[in-house]
Design a protein around this motif. Sequence first.
Motif, mmCIF file in Angstrom:
data_model
loop_
_atom_site.group_PDB
_atom_site.id
_atom_site.type_symbol
_atom_site.label_atom_id
_atom_site.label_comp_id
_atom_site.label_asym_id
_atom_site.label_seq_id
_atom_site.Cartn_x
_atom_site.Cartn_y
_atom_site.Cartn_z
ATOM 1 N N PHE A 1 37.302 2.640 -6.090
ATOM 2 C CA PHE A 1 38.189 3.102 -5.022
ATOM 3 C C PHE A 1 39.102 1.970 -4.552
ATOM 4 N N LEU A 2 38.521 0.850 -4.119
ATOM 5 C CA LEU A 2 39.343 -0.277 -3.673
ATOM 6 C C LEU A 2 39.931 -1.063 -4.837
ATOM 7 N N GLU A 3 39.270 -0.980 -6.008
ATOM 8 C CA GLU A 3 39.681 -1.719 -7.213
ATOM 9 C C GLU A 3 39.684 -3.230 -6.951
ATOM 10 N N GLU A 4 38.633 -3.678 -6.270
ATOM 11 C CA GLU A 4 38.501 -5.096 -5.944
ATOM 12 C C GLU A 4 37.057 -5.548 -6.145
ATOM 13 N N SER A 5 36.863 -6.853 -6.210
ATOM 14 C CA SER A 5 35.525 -7.429 -6.269
ATOM 15 C C SER A 5 35.193 -8.025 -4.903
ATOM 16 N N THR A 6 33.919 -8.292 -4.664
ATOM 17 C CA THR A 6 33.492 -8.841 -3.381
ATOM 18 C C THR A 6 32.604 -10.062 -3.586
ATOM 19 N N LYS A 7 32.451 -10.820 -2.511
ATOM 20 C CA LYS A 7 31.473 -11.900 -2.494
ATOM 21 C C LYS A 7 30.101 -11.301 -2.188
ATOM 22 N N PRO A 8 29.030 -11.963 -2.588
ATOM 23 C CA PRO A 8 27.689 -11.452 -2.260
ATOM 24 C C PRO A 8 27.480 -11.343 -0.761
ATOM 25 N N SER A 9 26.659 -10.389 -0.362
ATOM 26 C CA SER A 9 26.312 -10.234 1.047
ATOM 27 C C SER A 9 25.324 -11.319 1.465
ATOM 28 N N LEU A 10 25.090 -11.411 2.773
ATOM 29 C CA LEU A 10 24.075 -12.347 3.275
ATOM 30 C C LEU A 10 22.732 -12.081 2.609
ATOM 31 N N LYS A 11 22.351 -10.818 2.536
ATOM 32 C CA LYS A 11 21.075 -10.454 1.925
ATOM 33 C C LYS A 11 21.036 -10.850 0.456
ATOM 34 N N GLU A 12 22.140 -10.627 -0.263
ATOM 35 C CA GLU A 12 22.188 -10.984 -1.685
ATOM 36 C C GLU A 12 22.151 -12.492 -1.879
ATOM 37 N N ASN A 13 22.847 -13.244 -1.025
ATOM 38 C CA ASN A 13 22.827 -14.701 -1.129
ATOM 39 C C ASN A 13 21.424 -15.263 -0.900
ATOM 40 N N ILE A 14 20.726 -14.712 0.084
ATOM 41 C CA ILE A 14 19.358 -15.161 0.351
ATOM 42 C C ILE A 14 18.458 -14.844 -0.833
ATOM 43 N N THR A 15 18.647 -13.663 -1.434
ATOM 44 C CA THR A 15 17.861 -13.288 -2.609
ATOM 45 C C THR A 15 18.133 -14.228 -3.773
ATOM 46 N N ILE A 16 19.402 -14.623 -3.941
ATOM 47 C CA ILE A 16 19.762 -15.554 -5.016
ATOM 48 C C ILE A 16 19.079 -16.908 -4.812
ATOM 49 N N ILE A 17 19.120 -17.406 -3.572
ATOM 50 C CA ILE A 17 18.451 -18.679 -3.267
ATOM 51 C C ILE A 17 16.958 -18.573 -3.575
ATOM 52 N N LYS A 18 16.361 -17.465 -3.166
ATOM 53 C CA LYS A 18 14.934 -17.254 -3.389
ATOM 54 C C LYS A 18 14.606 -17.267 -4.888
ATOM 55 N N LYS A 19 15.382 -16.547 -5.679
ATOM 56 C CA LYS A 19 15.140 -16.486 -7.126
ATOM 57 C C LYS A 19 15.318 -17.867 -7.764
ATOM 58 N N ALA A 20 16.340 -18.599 -7.320
ATOM 59 C CA ALA A 20 16.581 -19.937 -7.880
ATOM 60 C C ALA A 20 15.419 -20.873 -7.577
ATOM 61 N N VAL A 21 14.877 -20.789 -6.364
ATOM 62 C CA VAL A 21 13.728 -21.622 -5.989
ATOM 63 C C VAL A 21 12.502 -21.227 -6.810
ATOM 64 N N GLN A 22 12.292 -19.931 -6.988
ATOM 65 C CA GLN A 22 11.158 -19.463 -7.785
ATOM 66 C C GLN A 22 11.240 -19.980 -9.224
ATOM 67 N N LYS A 23 12.423 -19.912 -9.814
ATOM 68 C CA LYS A 23 12.593 -20.379 -11.196
ATOM 69 C C LYS A 23 12.415 -21.893 -11.291
ATOM 70 N N THR A 24 12.912 -22.600 -10.293
ATOM 71 C CA THR A 24 12.764 -24.057 -10.288
ATOM 72 C C THR A 24 11.296 -24.450 -10.124
ATOM 73 N N SER A 25 10.609 -23.776 -9.215
ATOM 74 C CA SER A 25 9.181 -24.053 -9.002
ATOM 75 C C SER A 25 8.381 -23.801 -10.270
ATOM 76 N N LYS A 26 8.681 -22.702 -10.942
ATOM 77 C CA LYS A 26 7.966 -22.361 -12.174
ATOM 78 C C LYS A 26 8.211 -23.407 -13.255
ATOM 79 N N ALA A 27 9.456 -23.884 -13.345
ATOM 80 C CA ALA A 27 9.807 -24.862 -14.379
ATOM 81 C C ALA A 27 9.065 -26.179 -14.183
ATOM 82 N N PHE A 28 8.731 -26.509 -12.920
ATOM 83 C CA PHE A 28 8.074 -27.787 -12.638
ATOM 84 C C PHE A 28 6.621 -27.609 -12.184
#
Length: 333
Positions: free
Chosen positions: A187-214
């Motif tokens: 409809f808008l034919e545009e892209s968006t930045k992640p929401s606050l909730k999505e950004n927090i989820t991304i940080i969480k996933k990145a920490v989980q992957k980093t913790s697992k790697a080490f």
Amino acid sequence: MIYIQEAILHILDLNTNEPIYSFAGLDITEKFTIDYIHAMIGKVEDSDNMKEGTLAEGGTIVTMLEHITEDFVGVTRALSDKFFKITKLNPEIPPADLLFTRFTMDDVPCLGLFKLNYSDSLTHYVSNETDTLTNQLIINRAILPSARQAIQEGMVLNLETMQFHVIEKKQMITELAEKKFYFTEMFLEESTKPSLKENITIIKKAVQKTSKAFNDEEFVALAETKRAIVHSMEEESVIDNQVIAEQLFGENYAKKEKFFEEVQELGYVNRAPAEMALAGPKFSKQKLRLNNGIELSIPLDLYQDSDVVEFINNPDGTTSVMIKNIEKIKNLF
């Protein structure tokens, strides 16, 4: 301060095969109408699912909006027609009414667009067909959400900068055979930045992957992550991944590098705008679920107080949790 200038409702019920356009605006002298519109604006502005974007100059929607002030009714009809053509071809998108409003927020001219999905509800009707007055039940299939109910799609657009805030939900697109954020992408034919909730989820996933790697304890890393996120939001009203990395990993550059790789790959926006109030009460506590079924909810400011709670690493590899100095226990039954 929000001042409603005009509003209109267009009906996009797919059962009619054609939209039912209104040729005049809503009566905004009615208090319940004004209160409802204010509530819809709040659904977008106060949501941790809200995403940001900007309409491109010369784009379809921007061109349509050129005369929104002089011809509010006509422009909203054209926007509704574009919306209806998308929903008509994709039956998974729920039928709805479109509520448009032109308003100022802190003296900035804005446009609100809110998709009011229908729900079913029982009501009564009075039948007198057989000369016998009879009260019957009937299903009304076009009940709009109340001011307190959540909505799935909505937008608040700054008419000066063309920056918008939006909440939306993925729906199945028949032609593509996949779910998409059709509101912004089609409809808008545009892209968006992640929401606050999505950004927090991304940080969480990145920490989980980093913790697992080490081979780090994930629950410890996530607890520290929550503290770092809350600190960043309270102090700077942003989620700063540099600050979070510093608090989590200190001088361990290998872990920092891994963390930054993960957040970049997952699409995080550095120094993402964030308000602590939108993060919700869940960010005031550390919540843990143990493998034996016990669940703990610890206030954030007490989590690292060793006089209150202590996590003990046992020689056999298990972890014990000790709750200390309890004077009184209350059952919350």
